[in-house]
Design an enzyme around this catalytic site. Structure first.
Site, PDB file in Angstrom:
ATOM      1  N   CYS A  70       0.863  -1.190   0.000  1.00 44.07           N
ATOM      2  CA  CYS A  70       0.000   0.000   0.000  1.00 44.07           C
ATOM      3  C   CYS A  70       0.894   1.233   0.000  1.00 44.07           C
ATOM      4  CB  CYS A  70      -0.896  -0.007   1.242  1.00 44.07           C
ATOM      5  SG  CYS A  70      -1.867   1.502   1.483  1.00 44.07           S
ATOM      6  N   CYS A 177      -1.114   3.936  -7.025  1.00 46.38           N
ATOM      7  CA  CYS A 177      -1.862   3.246  -5.969  1.00 46.38           C
ATOM      8  C   CYS A 177      -1.904   1.780  -6.358  1.00 46.38           C
ATOM      9  CB  CYS A 177      -3.264   3.830  -5.845  1.00 46.38           C
ATOM     10  SG  CYS A 177      -4.389   2.880  -4.781  1.00 46.38           S
TER      11      CYS A 177
END
Length: 261
Positions: A70, A177
């Site tokens: 992440c 992302c």
């Protein structure tokens, strides 16, 4: 060999699939946080606390390395995770692939969450690695959430909105992302302009997986067997892979799911 990966949701699937392809014999521990997701809107201190709890749940399974799958958690929690787990468990963060993207000369677009777009962290990466290259930061409203829920209509709307903010002369897109890598080809189709050279996409999953193997001290062996197990932890509790994960090829690659009690 056992490699753990952590995220609030299924954004870790891209790196997980990359590890699986490089070392299909590795046992995998996927530590998610459905009780606390999404992490993006949380304060840095709150996010760090959630990330540490998820990491400790994974560490209880004694992995040889932990991948923070992440970007947001890497920005805010990586120092705390390394302080807590290293040197016993090497911790590998996820950084947007701005440096290799800029090496191609650009123009470059960085697709990222609205919270990351324009942040000092991302601006610092651009200054350090993309000097002399035209870079456009593109906020992708709702895209990570749509991918997380495998909501195809919402994905299409979010991708179209971000594509409309992407300059027509862009040759390279950084997927800033980890969720975005799960819909990379839909992004490519939306941004590719007629008559332009093929668009180049840069994700982080492959580099993160390779770094995890280096930290463990093993080489890629794509033909290795037998197939490693997959343990799924949901806010520390053993459970199944979330159903939306199976909407993506990266999730379906994890065919044999086993939970450790």
């Amino acid at each position: 060999m056992k490699i753990a990966l952590m995220d609030s949701g299924i954004g870790l699937l891209a790196a997980t699939a990359a590890v699986r392809r490089l070392r299909p014999d590795a046992d995998l521990v996927l530590s998610l946080d459905p009780d606390g997701m999404p992490w993006g809107p949380r304060t840095p201190a709150d996010l760090t606390a959630r990330a540490v709890a998820v990491a400790e749940a994974a560490a209880a399974h004694r992995p040889d390395a932990l991948v923070v799958g992440c970007n947001t958690a890497t920005v805010h929690a990586l120092p705390a995770l390394r302080a807590r787990l290293e040197p016993d468990v090497p911790v590998i963060g996820t950084v947007p692939a701005i440096k290799p993207a800029a090496a191609g000369g650009g123009p470059v677009a960085i697709w990222a969450t609205p919270a990351t777009t324009g942040s000092p962290y991302q601006r610092g990466l651009i200054e350090d690695h993309a000097g002399g290259v035209t870079v456009t930061e593109v906020p992708c409203w709702g895209l990570a959430e749509a991918v997380e829920h495998a909501d195809e209509a919402a994905v299409d709307r979010a991708v179209a909105a971000a594509a409309a903010l992407t300059p027509e002369d862009v040759t390279t897109v950084v997927l800033g992302c980890t969720h975005y890598e799960l819909v990379a080809e839909r992004i490519r189709a939306a941004v590719q302009r007629a008559g332009r050279p093929p668009l180049v996409l840069h994700g982080s999953a492959g580099a993160v997986a390779a770094q995890a193997l280096r930290r463990v001290g093993v080489r890629p062996a794509p033909d290795a067997g037998p197939l490693g197990t997959v343990t799924v932890l949901l806010s520390g509790r053993p459970g199944p892979l979330p159903a939306p994960a199976l909407a993506y090829a990266e999730g379906r690659l994890l065919q044999e799911i086993s939970t450790t009690q």
